[in-house]
Scaffold this motif. Structure first.
Motif, PDB file in Angstrom:
ATOM      1  N   PRO A  52       0.819  -1.206   0.000  1.00 19.14           N
ATOM      2  CA  PRO A  52       0.000   0.000   0.000  1.00 19.14           C
ATOM      3  C   PRO A  52       0.854   1.257   0.000  1.00 19.14           C
ATOM      4  CG  PRO A  52      -0.870  -1.595   1.546  1.00 19.14           C
ATOM      5  CD  PRO A  52       0.423  -2.139   1.055  1.00 19.14           C
ATOM      6  N   SER A  53       0.486   2.187  -0.861  1.00 25.39           N
ATOM      7  CA  SER A  53       1.246   3.415  -1.000  1.00 25.39           C
ATOM      8  C   SER A  53       0.442   4.613  -0.566  1.00 25.39           C
ATOM      9  CB  SER A  53       1.647   3.584  -2.469  1.00 25.39           C
ATOM     10  OG  SER A  53       2.130   4.868  -2.706  1.00 25.39           O
ATOM     11  N   THR A 519      -3.322   0.600  -4.336  1.00 22.21           N
ATOM     12  CA  THR A 519      -3.379   0.909  -2.909  1.00 22.21           C
ATOM     13  C   THR A 519      -4.297  -0.005  -2.123  1.00 22.21           C
ATOM     14  OG1 THR A 519      -5.139   2.514  -3.322  1.00 22.21           O
ATOM     15  CG2 THR A 519      -2.862   3.334  -3.318  1.00 22.21           C
TER      16      THR A 519
END
Length: 849
Positions: A52-53, A519
């Motif tokens: 996840p960014s 994400t």
């Protein structure tokens, strides 16, 4: 307010504070799961995946899911808890921003608790391919990771002939039932669980009997009844579970003002008020639907029930969940007969009243009002009826949110209100302590007909001066005050904790319309489905604004509102909808806009009772319906329903349900004289019929539209001080935000002032027996079971919530249709020999008399 422990309880270490920590925690959790199955082969994701960014869709995607603000239409301060579909009709979420304010993961349970649960946690549950989830495919929200499948079958159809047929049937049933009982003394509203459980066997039946042919290229029977069809049916029907809010305007005009704007004007009013908010929803998807941290807790019991019925994901686990659901459902179905009919006294066990002499002894009226769960403050009052316990969603609402809500209710109802009564402020001892009604200066019920011309029902200043100023109990005066404060607190809270992320996200949206699907695993799975274009929402929004202006212009004499009123109402909704949505998305509590809308138009243009409620309906419902669609979009995301299919189901159900509401309303008013008689005289020959809800709406139109807020809260009024609550609400979040910035691990971020302020008077509208019992259940579920028996919690907590809600609802409907409607009495009913057990007689009089 004292800071509560994280929802999960458990160990003593601090929870992760950023996305990296969350990811690492999820990895550790997966390793622990694998440790139970050394031979387990982890399935590799067939979709693109990555860690996840935070940089993809600005930091909004990393909002904490453990701190922010559920509700339903009401005529006075809106403080109703919303279970997923409003009940369309409750709730009154926010989280800190910045790198140290990320989604809070449950603290790891004690090792001995894990070992204790291992005996009941069979290995087969993690050997199924469907449940072997790679680290990168695990949601950053622990609750979502527990129940939402990370797989999808894109070949399953969602919009089919079956889903259209059953969706239409249940929409007609829900809208017709809701409108019919709108004019009955006892109100019945179907729940989403009724739709889910009823549609399931009907869908399977149609899958067996419909011929496998095509008509106009549409297959009548595309195969087995599937989970996507099931979800579409429920979403379509759920839009009509509650009567369209504008029906109250139309019925008030017909019964009290002798006005009828006709079928065309009525339908346009219904459609525009119901659908205006849908157009707004499209612009909020990037903030309230796409980010994983916006998890909408009230959807999880529905997801669990869908996946259990259709065996989506881990089939062995779903079989066990189905057996558990069946047993819990049957238990609650049978048990509800006890408090629902055999022993209704169990719905409100007034311990304080019993301790001071009730029901046999002579009970002091002050104690009676403090202890009563129905008409008082519910001090030491318990309920054993799940229908009341479930009001606050104790099995799925995060514990931090519950403690904000119930802690506020306890302080306001048990401490502040009795102190105000004892002090005599605002002539407190002239009125019942916890009353939500209007009074004259001598404490008698306020009769609005005494201040209106008998011919045209227009406000008459001379009659008002000769009769009495409008007065309220201090409890209800403060309810308005804290509601004012909640609105400004919401804006300031969101600006402090999420302002930078919102600004960055807006800038990001100006440069690209695309969302980084890396994400979130569920967004990656949904990337294969075509989105609803923004221009669809824009076209809907603009067209509804145009139709709204057209409606109030053509029928201006009856609706009493100009075009600028529509634009102002929409402006208020747009100002608040994102802050309110951010709070609701993680806490299941919604701050309503009904009070601020009627307050604003009452100040700007007093003397227009119908115009006041029309303005309120457009402003309040635009926000409410917008968030209702947002919640359904999140449910569709979890269930992998194509975006356009979901949008079509929601829109179609709303249009169809509104038509049914209008048709049934007109038929009943024209054919049942008892309804009009109740409106004229306050009582009907047949007590089964009533216009009570319309009467309440009419009274609100007079108080806010005719008398106006200037006479009630303006300069020279005894309640003038409540206007300072707007400033107080704006100030309260600031010191706790500063403390949180200085001591980020001290827990100050758990103190959520929008929730605290908006939930304070909840008991006044929903019964004070909804305080202690939900608190106990919430602590047991969200802290003790979750920390001491984590495996059991993961397997059964959300399906238990669905089973108990469904069982209680089905038996309650059955009791009404079979027993109550036929006046069937239980001879051995507990408490019958002591009717004062509920202290009703004592509470019909002012405690000062």
């Amino acid at each position: 307010m004292v800071r509560d422990a994280p929802p999960s309880g458990g160990g003593g270490s601090d929870p992760p504070n950023d996305i990296s920590a969350l990811y690492n925690y999820a990895s550790r959790l997966e390793e622990e799961i694998e440790s139970y199955q050394p031979q387990q082969q982890v399935r590799k994701s067939t979709t693109r995946s990555s860690k996840p960014s935070v940089s993809s869709v600005p930091d909004i995607s990393s909002f904490r899911s453990d701190e922010t603000l559920n509700s339903s239409p009401a005529e006075l301060p809106q403080v109703t808890q919303s279970p997923s579909v409003p009940p369309k009709q409750n709730e009154p979420e926010s989280r800190p921003s910045g790198s140290t304010h990320r989604l809070q993961i449950a603290e790891e349970p004690a090792e001995e608790a894990r070992e204790e649960d291992d005996e009941d946690y069979e290995s087969s549950e993690y050997t199924d391919d469907e449940s072997s989830v790679a680290d990168e495919d695990r949601s950053v929200v622990p609750e979502v990771a527990l129940v939402v499948p990370t797989t999808d079958d894109p070949t399953l159809p969602a919009l089919t002939f079956r889903s259209f047929l059953l969706g239409s049937f249940f929409t007609l049933l829900a809208a017709g039932t809701g409108q019919f009982y709108f004019f009955r003394s006892a109100n019945i509203i179907l729940s989403p669980f009724f739709i889910i459980l009823s549609a399931y066997p009907m869908g399977r039946f149609l899958a067996r009997v419909l011929p496998k042919i095509k008509i106009l290229g549409i297959p009548l029977n595309p195969g087995p009844f599937n989970v996507k069809e099931h979800t579409v049916i429920t979403v379509c029907a759920s839009t009509s579970l509650y009567v369209a809010y504008a029906i109250e305007i139309l019925s008030t005009q017909l019964l009290y003002y002798n006005q009828d704007i006709g079928p065309l004007g009525s339908i346009l009013l219904l459609w525009t008020t119901q659908c205006l908010g849908y157009g707004m929803a499209g612009f909020l998807r990037k903030w309230l639907v796409y980010p994983a941290a916006m998890w909408w807790p009230a959807n999880l019991p529905y997801v669990t029930l869908y996946t259990t019925l259709h065996s989506v994901g881990n089939k062995e686990l779903n079989r066990k969940r189905f057996r558990f659901f069946t047993r819990a459902f049957v238990f609650m179905f049978v048990y509800t007969l006890i408090p629902g009919w055999l022993a209704p006294s169990l719905t409100s066990v007034a311990v304080l009243c019993l301790a001071f002499g009730g029901p046999r002894g002579s009970l002091d009226p002050f104690i009676a009002q403090l202890g009563s769960g129905y008409y008082g403050g519910g001090v030491l009052n318990f309920t054993l009826d799940w229908n009341y316990i479930a009001t606050l969603g104790p099995l799925y609402t995060p514990l931090w949110s519950q403690l904000n809500i119930i802690g506020s209710m306890l302080v306001y109802t048990w401490v502040i209100t009795p102190l105000m009564y004892r002090s005599g402020i605002w002539d407190a001892k002239t009125f019942p302590i916890f009353s939500t009604k209007g009074f004259t200066t001598n404490g008698t019920a306020y009769n609005v007909s005494m201040i209106l011309n008998s011919t045209d029902l227009v406000f008459n200043q001379t009659l008002y001066d000769n009769y009495s100023p409008f007065r309220m109990s201090p409890y209800w005066v403060m309810a308005y005050g804290v509601n004012f404060a909640a609105l400004t607190a919401t804006l300031v809270h969101v600006a402090l904790y999420h302002g930078p992320e919102i600004v960055r996200s807006v800038k990001h949206s100006c440069t690209t319309d695309e969302f980084d699907y890396e994400t979130d695993v569920h967004m990656r799975l949904m990337s294969k489905y075509a989105e609803v274009p923004t221009w669809w929402y824009m076209l809907l929004f603009v067209s509804m604004i145009g139709l709204s202006i057209l409606t109030v212009h053509v029928w201006n004499k009856q609706l009493q509102l100009e075009y600028w009123g529509i634009l102002l109402a929409i402006g208020i909704a747009m100002l608040f909808v994102l802050p309110v949505g951010l709070i609701q998305a993680v806490s299941s509590w919604q701050v309503g806009l009904n009070v601020v809308t009627e307050y604003v138009i009452g100040l700007i243009k007093p003397g227009i009772p119908i115009g006041n409620v029309v303005f309120k309906t457009y402003g309040y419902l635009a926000s409410y319906q917008c968030l209702a669609l947002i919640s359904d979009l999140k449910l569709g995301l979890y269930m992998k329903i194509p975006w356009r299919s979901l949008f079509a189901a929601q829109f179609y159900g709303t249009l169809l349900g509104s038509l049914v509401n209008y048709a049934v309303m007109k038929i009943l008013i024209l054919s049942v004289d008892d309804i009009s008689q109740y409106a004229r005289e306050g009582i009907a020959d047949d007590e089964q019929w009533s216009a009570r809800l319309t009467q309440i709406f009419f009274t609100a139109s007079v108080i806010w539209g005719a008398i106006g807020p200037m006479r009630i809260f303006g300069r020279g009024s005894p309640y003038e001080v409540t206007n300072w609550f707007f400033l107080i609400g704006a100030f309260l979040p600031i010191p706790f935000w500063l403390l949180h910035k200085k001591y980020p691990k001290a827990g100050f971020a758990y103190v959520n002032w929008p929730i605290i302020l908006n939930s304070a008077p909840f008991a006044g509208q929903n019964g004070a027996n909804t305080i202690l019992s939900p608190l106990i259940v919430s602590i047991v579920s969200q802290w003790w079971v979750r920390s001491k028996h984590p495996r059991w919690y993961e397997k059964y907590n959300f399906i238990l919530s669905a089973a108990l809600d469904a069982g209680a609802m089905f038996m309650s409907v059955l009791i009404f249709l079979v027993l109550t409607s036929n006046n069937v009495q239980c001879k051995a009913r507990a408490g019958d020999s002591h009717p004062t057990f509920l202290m009703i007689d004592l509470l019909q009089i002012s405690s000062g008399h």
